[in-house]
Design a protein around this motif. Structure first.
Motif, PDB file in Angstrom:
ATOM      1  N   SER A   1       0.783  -1.293   0.059  1.00 20.22           N
ATOM      2  CA  SER A   1      -0.019  -0.194   0.031  1.00 20.22           C
ATOM      3  C   SER A   1       0.846   1.181  -0.117  1.00 20.22           C
ATOM      4  O   SER A   1       0.563   2.297  -0.193  1.00 20.22           O
ATOM      5  N   GLU A   2       2.169   1.109   0.225  1.00 16.13           N
ATOM      6  CA  GLU A   2       2.928   2.042   0.508  1.00 16.13           C
ATOM      7  C   GLU A   2       3.467   2.691  -0.716  1.00 16.13           C
ATOM      8  O   GLU A   2       4.240   3.819  -0.969  1.00 16.13           O
ATOM      9  N   ILE A   3       3.663   1.793  -1.647  1.00 10.29           N
ATOM     10  CA  ILE A   3       4.515   2.051  -2.961  1.00 10.29           C
ATOM     11  C   ILE A   3       3.737   2.525  -4.163  1.00 10.29           C
ATOM     12  O   ILE A   3       4.336   2.734  -5.229  1.00 10.29           O
ATOM     13  N   VAL A   4       2.527   3.020  -4.053  1.00 10.53           N
ATOM     14  CA  VAL A   4       1.970   3.434  -5.121  1.00 10.53           C
ATOM     15  C   VAL A   4       2.031   5.001  -5.531  1.00 10.53           C
ATOM     16  O   VAL A   4       1.946   5.191  -6.761  1.00 10.53           O
ATOM     17  N   ASN A   5       2.385   5.743  -4.693  1.00 10.22           N
ATOM     18  CA  ASN A   5       2.068   7.267  -5.329  1.00 10.22           C
ATOM     19  C   ASN A   5       3.697   8.249  -4.615  1.00 10.22           C
ATOM     20  O   ASN A   5       3.355   9.334  -4.541  1.00 10.22           O
ATOM     21  N   GLU A   6       4.555   7.463  -4.168  1.00 13.19           N
ATOM     22  CA  GLU A   6       5.926   8.374  -4.022  1.00 13.19           C
ATOM     23  C   GLU A   6       7.015   7.859  -4.616  1.00 13.19           C
ATOM     24  O   GLU A   6       6.972   6.644  -4.646  1.00 13.19           O
ATOM     25  N   ALA A   7       7.697   8.586  -5.263  1.00 10.74           N
ATOM     26  CA  ALA A   7       8.877   8.139  -5.951  1.00 10.74           C
ATOM     27  C   ALA A   7      10.228   8.138  -4.888  1.00 10.74           C
ATOM     28  O   ALA A   7      11.175   8.640  -5.268  1.00 10.74           O
ATOM     29  N   ARG A   8       9.848   7.718  -3.639  1.00 10.85           N
ATOM     30  CA  ARG A   8      11.000   7.832  -2.871  1.00 10.85           C
ATOM     31  C   ARG A   8      10.739   6.513  -2.017  1.00 10.85           C
ATOM     32  O   ARG A   8       9.537   6.067  -2.018  1.00 10.85           O
ATOM     33  N   LEU A   9      11.890   6.258  -1.319  1.00  9.87           N
ATOM     34  CA  LEU A   9      11.598   4.883  -0.692  1.00  9.87           C
ATOM     35  C   LEU A   9      10.700   5.291   0.669  1.00  9.87           C
ATOM     36  O   LEU A   9      10.611   6.223   1.123  1.00  9.87           O
ATOM     37  N   PRO A  10       9.871   3.803   1.123  1.00 13.04           N
ATOM     38  CA  PRO A  10       9.078   4.078   2.162  1.00 13.04           C
ATOM     39  C   PRO A  10       9.907   4.499   3.332  1.00 13.04           C
ATOM     40  O   PRO A  10      11.037   4.200   3.195  1.00 13.04           O
ATOM     41  N   ALA A  11       9.527   5.159   4.452  1.00 12.71           N
ATOM     42  CA  ALA A  11      10.206   5.731   5.363  1.00 12.71           C
ATOM     43  C   ALA A  11      10.967   4.584   6.201  1.00 12.71           C
ATOM     44  O   ALA A  11      12.377   4.817   6.458  1.00 12.71           O
ATOM     45  N   LEU A  12      10.627   3.508   6.362  1.00 13.85           N
ATOM     46  CA  LEU A  12      11.187   2.436   7.016  1.00 13.85           C
ATOM     47  C   LEU A  12      12.410   2.027   6.230  1.00 13.85           C
ATOM     48  O   LEU A  12      13.569   1.826   6.848  1.00 13.85           O
ATOM     49  N   ALA A  13      12.200   1.913   5.084  1.00 13.71           N
ATOM     50  CA  ALA A  13      13.347   1.394   4.185  1.00 13.71           C
ATOM     51  C   ALA A  13      14.358   2.637   4.044  1.00 13.71           C
ATOM     52  O   ALA A  13      15.607   2.255   4.236  1.00 13.71           O
ATOM     53  N   GLU A  14      14.034   3.771   3.958  1.00 18.55           N
ATOM     54  CA  GLU A  14      14.900   5.038   3.983  1.00 18.55           C
ATOM     55  C   GLU A  14      15.828   4.966   5.365  1.00 18.55           C
ATOM     56  O   GLU A  14      17.032   5.054   5.425  1.00 18.55           O
ATOM     57  N   TYR A  15      15.097   4.774   6.334  1.00 20.74           N
ATOM     58  CA  TYR A  15      15.895   4.803   7.759  1.00 20.74           C
ATOM     59  C   TYR A  15      16.722   3.925   7.590  1.00 20.74           C
ATOM     60  O   TYR A  15      17.860   4.115   8.161  1.00 20.74           O
ATOM     61  N   ARG A  16      16.475   2.416   7.506  1.00 17.34           N
ATOM     62  CA  ARG A  16      17.117   1.315   7.485  1.00 17.34           C
ATOM     63  C   ARG A  16      18.496   1.516   6.687  1.00 17.34           C
ATOM     64  O   ARG A  16      19.767   1.391   6.974  1.00 17.34           O
ATOM     65  N   LEU A  17      18.530   2.242   5.534  1.00 14.82           N
ATOM     66  CA  LEU A  17      19.745   2.576   4.616  1.00 14.82           C
ATOM     67  C   LEU A  17      20.409   3.675   5.271  1.00 14.82           C
ATOM     68  O   LEU A  17      21.570   3.418   5.196  1.00 14.82           O
ATOM     69  N   MET A  18      19.785   4.685   5.640  1.00 13.64           N
ATOM     70  CA  MET A  18      20.487   5.812   6.313  1.00 13.64           C
ATOM     71  C   MET A  18      21.430   5.195   7.676  1.00 13.64           C
ATOM     72  O   MET A  18      22.572   5.419   7.971  1.00 13.64           O
ATOM     73  N   ASN A  19      20.688   4.099   8.405  1.00  8.57           N
ATOM     74  CA  ASN A  19      21.060   3.797   9.873  1.00  8.57           C
ATOM     75  C   ASN A  19      22.355   3.098   9.427  1.00  8.57           C
ATOM     76  O   ASN A  19      23.451   2.992  10.057  1.00  8.57           O
ATOM     77  N   LEU A  20      22.230   2.257   8.332  1.00  8.60           N
ATOM     78  CA  LEU A  20      23.350   1.101   7.956  1.00  8.60           C
ATOM     79  C   LEU A  20      24.616   1.976   7.452  1.00  8.60           C
ATOM     80  O   LEU A  20      25.636   1.559   7.893  1.00  8.60           O
ATOM     81  N   CYS A  21      24.235   3.071   6.783  1.00  8.91           N
ATOM     82  CA  CYS A  21      25.195   3.910   6.279  1.00  8.91           C
ATOM     83  C   CYS A  21      25.870   4.644   7.546  1.00  8.91           C
ATOM     84  O   CYS A  21      27.218   4.610   7.185  1.00  8.91           O
TER      85      CYS A  21
END
Lengths: 118, 146
Positions: free
Chosen positions: B67-87
């Motif tokens: 339901s989260e992937i329909v209308n934004e051309a950016r990662l869902p908040a949780l995925a983005e957080y995990r990417l940032m957190n790992l970096c």
């Protein structure tokens, strides 16, 4: 002769050297810190016993604690006032949540970014 | 997208969610055909769908729901957080606070650039290379952010 796989994973020399360096920069001695840790981990009423037996020798050169104890050391140090006011940060993340290969690639990237800043 | 879709205009009614379709050249009415609510007083924007590359990256990060992937051309908040957190925190070595703050900014730049790159060029990469390329994309972004 093979090494037994039952041995819990231990902190590396580099990790222990880093911990000791941070303790030193916070004006904390390793031995009293280990005793403080032993007290914290002891069953109520068994603090002295814990200090003298359970964790005896962790401050000795060449002794590396198992990973769980090492994590506990950092947990305790992070809460210490001297560390909190030291302008140092010990990064922490929970592993095993994301795709294994992606995690390994991002950890490597994170190390490259740190190295580049030094 | 089909030719027919390219030549039509669809306004989803903000009041009742009815899809109002208008063919190219056809008069566009200002009210919903179903509930008669006015289309005026609203701002309409093109909906950009999350690319296949970002959906794949989100799946690997375990941070998205359909339901989260329909209308934004950016990662869902949780995925983005995990990417940032790992970096930022993937390297457990102690750093000085001011360097840590710089690292946060660098990782924000890396994630932004990598996500843009993945979004724009995913379709150019063969399927078997996708995973390797995701990592390469992050690495290349890393070089641009220093």
């Amino acid at each position: 002769m093979s090494v037994s796989s039952d041995m819990p994973p231990r902190a590396s020399k580099e990790e222990m050297d880093e911990l000791k360096a941070v303790l030193k920069s916070c004006s904390l001695d390793f031995r009293p810190f280990c005793e403080y840790l032993a007290e914290e981990l002891a069953e109520p009423g068994h603090e002295e016993e814990s200090k003298s037996e359970t964790y005896r020798g962790w401050f000795k050169k060449g002794r590396f604690p198992d990973r769980a104890l090492f994590e506990k050391m950092w947990e305790l140090l992070r809460q210490h006032d001297l560390f909190r006011s030291s302008q140092l940060v010990k990064p922490q993340y929970v592993s095993g949540i994301v795709d294994k290969d992606l995690e390994a690639a991002l950890v490597a990237l994170s190390k490259r970014v740190t190295d580049h800043m030094k | 997208m089909s030719d027919q879709k390219k030549k039509s205009l669809t306004i989803v009614c903000p009041s009742c969610a009815e899809e109002n379709n208008f063919a190219q050249g056809e008069h566009v009415t200002s009210r919903c055909a179903k509930c008669s609510a006015s289309f005026y007083g609203k701002k309409y924007k093109h909906i950009k769908y999350l690319s296949a590359g970002l959906v794949a990256l989100s799946s690997m990060l375990g941070g998205y729901a359909a339901s989260e992937i329909v209308n934004e051309a950016r990662l869902p908040a949780l995925a983005e957080y995990r990417l940032m957190n790992l970096c930022i925190n993937g390297d457990p070595r102690v750093v000085e606070r001011n360097r840590y703050l710089i690292k946060e900014e660098t990782c924000s730049c890396i994630v932004t650039k990598a996500v843009e790159d993945i979004d724009l060029t995913w379709s150019l990469i063969s399927e078997e290379r996708h995973q390797k390329w995701l990592f390469e994309s992050m690495k290349e972004a890393g070089a641009l952010c220093r």
